[in-house]
Motif scaffolding. Structure first.
Motif, short mmCIF file in Angstrom:
data_model
loop_
_atom_site.label_atom_id
_atom_site.label_comp_id
_atom_site.label_asym_id
_atom_site.label_seq_id
_atom_site.Cartn_x
_atom_site.Cartn_y
_atom_site.Cartn_z
N ILE A 100 27.43 49.62 5.93
CA ILE A 100 28.31 50.37 5.04
C ILE A 100 28.52 49.67 3.69
CG2 ILE A 100 30.54 49.44 5.75
CD1 ILE A 100 31.46 52.38 5.91
N PHE A 101 28.03 48.45 3.55
CA PHE A 101 28.27 47.67 2.34
C PHE A 101 27.76 48.37 1.08
CE2 PHE A 101 26.64 44.72 -0.86
CZ PHE A 101 27.80 44.08 -1.22
N HIS A 102 26.50 48.79 1.08
CA HIS A 102 25.92 49.37 -0.14
C HIS A 102 26.53 50.72 -0.48
CE1 HIS A 102 23.03 46.20 -0.67
NE2 HIS A 102 22.76 46.27 0.63
N LEU A 103 26.94 51.47 0.53
CA LEU A 103 27.60 52.75 0.27
C LEU A 103 28.95 52.53 -0.40
CD1 LEU A 103 26.90 55.68 0.79
CD2 LEU A 103 28.21 55.54 2.90
N LEU A 104 29.73 51.57 0.10
CA LEU A 104 31.01 51.25 -0.54
C LEU A 104 30.79 50.67 -1.94
CD1 LEU A 104 33.03 49.68 2.40
CD2 LEU A 104 33.54 51.79 1.19
#
Length: 178
Positions: A100-104
């Motif tokens: 979920i890091f790159h989406l956030l």
């Protein structure tokens, strides 16, 4: 042409204006260089040309959650130029904090201030779960010498810290279909 004379379909076969005083070319020729023509990413063009004048709707957002794919970069460029963004997905979280890091990072400006685009490992340290794997190998030689354990290896396992929930709730809507 700049002289203002009319060009008919029959005149299009000519390369210059029929007006004797003008003789301006009827087309512009841009030669292709050895490297080819310059390409411009379409997403960057939309971002620059229509900045803050469009609303972006992205379906299946989890497909653009990877870090360094061309599709993910294009979506990020479109997000930075949009006035409002609606991202829809049925699979927000892939099980690990790194999913979920790159989406956030793409969605939240405050998140971009806290982490750089290369800080995925730091984010996982703060909000993910780890396990240390030790490899134990016991061999005894004929002379009585023993070999023991090797050093541990740390790897990410499925799960997340409860501290990540306040980051996700402001951007999440849960819908139940009957």
């Amino acid at each position: 042409p700049s002289c203002g004379s009319e060009v008919t379909i029959a005149d299009k076969a000519q390369s210059r204006c029929a007006n004797k005083e003008c003789r301006e070319p009827l087309y512009q020729f841009t030669p292709i260089t050895a490297k080819g023509t310059k390409r411009w990413p379409f997403a960057a063009y939309i971002r620059d040309r229509y900045a803050r004048r469009y609303t972006l709707v992205v379906d299946e957002a989890h497909q653009h959650a990877k870090g360094e794919t061309d599709q993910a970069r294009a979506v990020h460029q479109l997000i930075t130029g949009a006035r409002k963004v609606l991202m829809m997905t049925g699979t927000l979280y892939g099980g690990r904090a790194s999913s979920i890091f790159h989406l956030l990072y793409r969605l939240d400006p405050a998140f971009r201030r806290a982490y750089k685009h290369t800080d995925c490992a730091t984010f996982v340290e703060h909000h993910g779960l780890f396990e240390t794997v030790h490899k134990t190998e016991e061999r005894t030689s004929t002379y009585g010498y023993r070999k023991g354990t090797s050093g541990g290896r740390i790897r990410e396992i499925p799960g997340m810290s409860p501290a990540m929930i306040p980051m996700l709730l402001p951007y999440t809507v849960f819908v139940k279909l009957h």
